[in-house]
Design a protein around this motif. Structure first.
Motif, PDB file in Angstrom:
ATOM      1  N   TYR A  71      15.578 -29.899   9.232  1.00 53.37           N
ATOM      2  CA  TYR A  71      14.127 -29.714   9.154  1.00 53.37           C
ATOM      3  C   TYR A  71      13.766 -28.257   8.863  1.00 53.37           C
ATOM      4  N   PHE A 118       6.775 -36.405   8.197  1.00 50.99           N
ATOM      5  CA  PHE A 118       7.541 -35.368   8.881  1.00 50.99           C
ATOM      6  C   PHE A 118       7.132 -35.112  10.325  1.00 50.99           C
ATOM      7  N   TRP A 144      16.213 -42.996   8.692  1.00 49.88           N
ATOM      8  CA  TRP A 144      15.545 -41.997   9.514  1.00 49.88           C
ATOM      9  C   TRP A 144      16.194 -41.920  10.885  1.00 49.88           C
ATOM     10  N   ASN A 184      14.333 -33.855  19.600  1.00 43.07           N
ATOM     11  CA  ASN A 184      14.667 -32.819  18.627  1.00 43.07           C
ATOM     12  C   ASN A 184      13.991 -31.515  19.020  1.00 43.07           C
ATOM     13  N   THR A 215      11.936 -29.585  16.836  1.00 43.29           N
ATOM     14  CA  THR A 215      11.157 -29.254  15.648  1.00 43.29           C
ATOM     15  C   THR A 215      10.010 -28.284  15.895  1.00 43.29           C
ATOM     16  N   PHE A 260       7.165 -30.434   9.504  1.00 44.20           N
ATOM     17  CA  PHE A 260       7.999 -30.923  10.601  1.00 44.20           C
ATOM     18  C   PHE A 260       7.474 -30.527  11.982  1.00 44.20           C
ATOM     19  N   LEU A 267      12.344 -38.286  12.196  1.00 44.49           N
ATOM     20  CA  LEU A 267      12.718 -37.394  11.104  1.00 44.49           C
ATOM     21  C   LEU A 267      13.402 -38.174   9.993  1.00 44.49           C
ATOM     22  N   GLU A 300      13.662 -29.350   3.841  1.00 42.32           N
ATOM     23  CA  GLU A 300      14.435 -30.555   4.147  1.00 42.32           C
ATOM     24  C   GLU A 300      15.940 -30.332   4.039  1.00 42.32           C
TER      25      GLU A 300
END
Length: 593
Positions: A60, A261, A275, A286, A288, A368, A386, A465
């Motif tokens: 990400y 995202f 995903w 995560n 992010t 993201f 994601l 990405e």
């Protein structure tokens, strides 16, 4: 097929799978899967292959590329361009245990009894992960040893040298061909490897290897890249022709792009081929939230790449190089405002605008970033889905591969790139786009304006990405990594409005000892400013400076004091750690390492 959450601890799965075997604990080691009691049926193969999913990358950000202006924690590329990477200092080369686990299944899967199609399905999944493993090795090292079986400690192949790039690439292709032919197309919620995920990886790999061979004469495979480009086209067309996938376009423009995202789930989103599911209830999360204002921002180079809303280059605007942050972000391709923090962005949805950080450049990443505060529970405790493969990349792969092959048509553009542009209400691309000299200067030697515009489209659509570094490497555009990436332009020291509300939010000053540029501001305005200084109170440089002294583009002292250099072709290949070449003298460094 039994559906299991994307992230599963391999050790837990192993123990759960074998603990029910009669007398197993009395006869074999308690924490090992052994061929004597395992791999007997498709269920065993499924259980074992579940342990591979932790190998699947879910990126990400584009830290290791020219899409990032300043990364405040040094990475591999940062060390590379500053000359500190050597075989003695480099890391890596330490995940061969993943390959052994995959090969252990592949050499034992033949003893399984039961539904033949199900057995081939799970063998295909293992070959998908082996292809992914070796694709990563190919990108990093080019020639590496090929192992098609797990090695014992006394196996002579344990200390063999590199196999050729041609053999590695052909072996990856063979694994992916098997995976495509044998993995089932069942989708479920698309968090598992399916036929379509294997095709997406084949589409990506074929484009990578085909273009790498074209642009890298040093590997002596220049005339042998066509079959990989053709295979990329074939794989892309298989996905497109399935009619299972479409671009997420409900007429909301940038919001449709954003939803890919930062949503809680991507289940049912037809653009998504595969995903990763992160839910608090599943114990999967995560990190992010770190994309926004933590250790990096996005580069001016990326910001300038986005077109104006009318489809013309930003760099064709008079005075483009001295436009302020608010001017740069105005009237642009909507994907820009979904990637870079723009006026009106409020992290907590409380009408309090986000204030950018000049110390990392000012073009702070929002792509993201979890948009709902409830999705951000703390460090490594974010809960957003994601994408791993999405249809947009497949369309871009097909367009570029066909352009490289010289077979692209206007219909191809309409079925690929122009679907992406239509989502955000941008003008369509034609086969003969106007030349952009700034873009052309970034990729010297590429005469085709269409190829240049396809590279632009790929950069903006897939920003952050995790593909940009790989793209630069295959295009032989590593020189972009030696560019000192700057941030926003600052017209003068003093206060600036960066949120678009007409009121100053930040002040950039020479030092804490000199506030003369803001002396005339009302006290209530001054106390609400976030202040950033070029030097500290003792006169020591901080991490950023202005290119013109008291005005100019934000640049970084590390690039000034330790200029970047990209050595060709050496830096397109990662050195093997010296510790490994000492253990195995048959492993030789290549291209000057």
């Amino acid at each position: 097929m039994k559906k299991i959450n994307f992230y599963i601890c391999f050790g837990m799965v192993t123990v759960a799978a074998v603990s029910c075997k009669k007398n197993f604990l009395d006869r074999f080691p308690k924490t090992e899967v052994t061929k004597e009691v395992f791999f007997n049926n498709p269920q065993d193969l499924e259980t074992y292959s579940n342990g591979f999913y932790g190998m699947q990358p879910v990126p990400y950000q584009d830290i290791e590329s020219d899409n990032t202006s300043n990364y405040q924690a040094a990475g591999y590329v940062d060390g590379l361009v500053r000359g500190t990477v050597t075989p003695v200092t480099v890391g890596g080369w330490n995940n061969w245990g993943d390959l052994r686990r995959i090969n252990f299944m592949l050499v034992n899967a033949g003893k399984a009894q039961g539904d033949a199609a199900a057995i081939r399905h799970f063998i295909g999944i293992a070959k998908y992960f082996r292809a992914m493993f070796y694709f990563s090795k190919l990108r990093d090292y080019s020639d590496v040893p090929w192992y098609g079986k797990p090695l014992a400690t006394d196996d002579p192949d344990l200390y063999k040298g590199r196999d050729s790039r041609a053999l590695i690439a052909d072996s990856i292709l063979a694994d992916l061909n098997y995976a495509v032919e044998n993995i089932k197309p069942d989708e479920g919620n698309r968090t598992r490897v399916t036929k379509w995920a294997a095709l997406a990886l084949l589409s990506r790999f074929g484009l990578y290897e085909g273009t790498f061979r074209k642009y890298h004469p040093e590997v002596n495979l220049t005339n042998e890249g066509k079959k990989f480009l053709e295979r990329s086209v074939w794989a892309s067309e298989q996905i497109m022709g399935s009619n299972r996938f479409t671009i997420n376009n409900t007429g909301k423009g940038g919001e449709d792009y954003r939803a890919l995202f930062c949503s809680a789930t991507l289940n049912g989103v037809k653009e998504i081929i595969m995903w990763a599911d992160y839910q608090q209830a599943l114990g999967a999360s995560n990190n992010t939230h770190t994309v926004l204002g933590y250790q990096w921002a996005l580069s001016n180079s990326l910001a300038e790449t986005y077109l104006m809303k009318d489809g013309t280059p930003f760099t064709a605007q008079p005075g483009y190089a001295t436009k302020t942050l608010l001017e740069v972000l105005a009237n642009r391709d909507p994907r820009m405002n979904e990637t870079i923090a723009s006026p009106g962005f409020s992290p907590n949805l409380d009408n309090k605008p986000y204030v950018i950080k000049p110390t990392i450049g000012g073009y702070d990443q929002v792509k993201f970033y979890p948009r709902l505060p409830s999705q951000r529970q703390g460090w490594d405790a974010n809960y957003t889905a994601l994408p791993i493969y999405r249809y947009a990349e497949v369309l871009l792969n097909l367009a570029e591969a066909k352009a490289e092959l010289g077979t692209i048509t206007a219909t191809d553009l309409n079925n690929t790139v122009n679907l992406l542009r239509a989502r955000v209400q941008m003008p369509a691309m034609t086969l003969t786009p106007a030349a952009d000299p700034v873009l052309a200067a970034q990729y010297p030697g590429v005469a085709s304006t269409l190829l240049l515009e396809l590279r632009r489209e790929r950069r903006v659509e897939l920003a952050c990405e995790g593909l940009r570094f790989s793209d630069l490497m295959r295009w032989k555009a590593g020189a972009r990594l030696q560019d000192a990436q700057g941030g926003m332009y600052v017209p003068a020291l003093g206060a600036m409005d960066v949120t678009g509300d007409g009121n100053p939010d930040i002040a950039i000053l020479a030092s804490p000892n000199d506030e003369s540029p803001i002396a005339g501001l009302p006290e209530d305005v001054k106390k609400n400013l976030t202040k950033f200084h070029l030097k500290d109170a003792a006169g020591k440089d901080n991490n950023f400076y202005l290119s013109g002294g008291t005005k100019g583009r934000i640049m970084f002292t590390v690039d000034r004091d330790q200029p970047r250099t990209f050595v060709e072709p050496k830096y397109y290949y990662r050195p093997i750690p010296q510790t490994q070449t000492v253990l195995n003298p048959a492993l030789k460094q290549i291209f000057g390492w």
